[in-house]
Motif scaffolding. Structure first.
Motif, PDB file in Angstrom:
ATOM      1  N   ILE A   9       1.248  -1.050   0.269  1.00 23.59           N
ATOM      2  CA  ILE A   9      -0.158  -0.463  -0.437  1.00 23.59           C
ATOM      3  C   ILE A   9       1.037   1.362   0.012  1.00 23.59           C
ATOM      4  O   ILE A   9       1.325   0.881   0.485  1.00 23.59           O
ATOM      5  N   ASP A  45      -2.454   4.650  -1.050  1.00 17.01           N
ATOM      6  CA  ASP A  45      -3.142   5.201  -0.352  1.00 17.01           C
ATOM      7  C   ASP A  45      -4.535   5.620  -0.316  1.00 17.01           C
ATOM      8  O   ASP A  45      -4.908   6.800   0.053  1.00 17.01           O
ATOM      9  N   ILE A  50      -8.181  -0.137  -1.009  1.00 19.16           N
ATOM     10  CA  ILE A  50      -7.437  -0.819   0.532  1.00 19.16           C
ATOM     11  C   ILE A  50      -8.316  -2.504   0.438  1.00 19.16           C
ATOM     12  O   ILE A  50      -8.380  -3.497   0.532  1.00 19.16           O
ATOM     13  N   THR A  68      -0.528  -7.581   4.163  1.00 16.70           N
ATOM     14  CA  THR A  68      -0.047  -5.699   3.642  1.00 16.70           C
ATOM     15  C   THR A  68       1.226  -5.774   3.980  1.00 16.70           C
ATOM     16  O   THR A  68       1.625  -5.113   4.825  1.00 16.70           O
ATOM     17  N   THR A  80      -4.136   2.459   6.029  1.00 13.54           N
ATOM     18  CA  THR A  80      -3.967   0.698   6.149  1.00 13.54           C
ATOM     19  C   THR A  80      -5.039   0.423   7.263  1.00 13.54           C
ATOM     20  O   THR A  80      -5.745  -0.800   7.488  1.00 13.54           O
ATOM     21  N   THR A  84      -8.330  -1.792   6.863  1.00 14.11           N
ATOM     22  CA  THR A  84      -8.204  -2.767   7.699  1.00 14.11           C
ATOM     23  C   THR A  84      -9.434  -3.445   9.041  1.00 14.11           C
ATOM     24  O   THR A  84     -10.140  -4.212   8.338  1.00 14.11           O
ATOM     25  N   ASN A 127      -0.917  -6.323   8.863  1.00 14.80           N
ATOM     26  CA  ASN A 127      -0.859  -4.767   8.415  1.00 14.80           C
ATOM     27  C   ASN A 127       0.972  -5.324   9.127  1.00 14.80           C
ATOM     28  O   ASN A 127       1.273  -5.041  10.249  1.00 14.80           O
TER      29      ASN A 127
END
Length: 160
Positions: A9, A45, A50, A68, A80, A84, A127
């Motif tokens: 990302i 981003d 995402i 990620t 992110t 998520t 992440n």
């Protein structure tokens, strides 16, 4: 075999301005541990993009683990964790906590990472930060439990 998707990302990597060194680090690490890379991609981003990609990989592609990299810091476009969190069914905070604790030994700034971990259905999503060094350190600190987590998600809950 554990199937893994790697999702980078980053606006600059998405536009082709920078090489995806962090994604390369993730790829090398998972292969060393016997996991199978089944997808690798880059998104900007952007929270909606995402979320959409995470949903596709977990729900449609039935990936075991999505790792990620990027978008977990304090930058104005870092989103992110928010993306998520919106699609998770269950958070697994211990994974992210362990990464921050372990990597703080090498860099105090690791506590600024906001990455989260959790489940969407039978898919574990983790992440990782965007820095290649941090990616390697974080993944090394938790890779040993990822296979066990997938076994548990697949109904193999007996203790060894």
């Amino acid at each position: 075999m554990v199937s893994v998707a790697i999702l980078t990302i980053s606006d600059s990597r998405y536009s082709g301005c920078n090489e995806d060194v962090s994604g390369d680090m993730v790829s090398k690490n998972i292969k060393t541990h016997g996991f199978q890379e089944v997808y690798r991609g880059i998104v900007p981003d952007n929270q909606e993009e995402i979320q959409s990609k995470l949903i596709q990989l977990s729900d449609d592609e039935k990936i075991d683990v999505i790792l990620t990299t990027g978008g977990t810091g304090l930058g104005p476009r870092d989103c992110t964790p928010e993306a998520t969190k919106k699609i998770l069914d269950l958070e697994v905070p211990g994974i992210s906590e362990a990464m921050r604790i372990e990597t703080r030994k090498n860099a105090d700034t690791s506590i600024l990472s906001r990455g989260i971990s959790g489940l969407r259905g039978d898919c574990l999503i983790v992440n990782l930060p965007g820095s290649p060094k941090a990616v390697s350190e974080c993944l090394n600190s938790v890779i040993s439990v990822i296979g066990h987590a997938v076994q548990m998600l697949n109904g193999r809950t007996e203790h060894q």
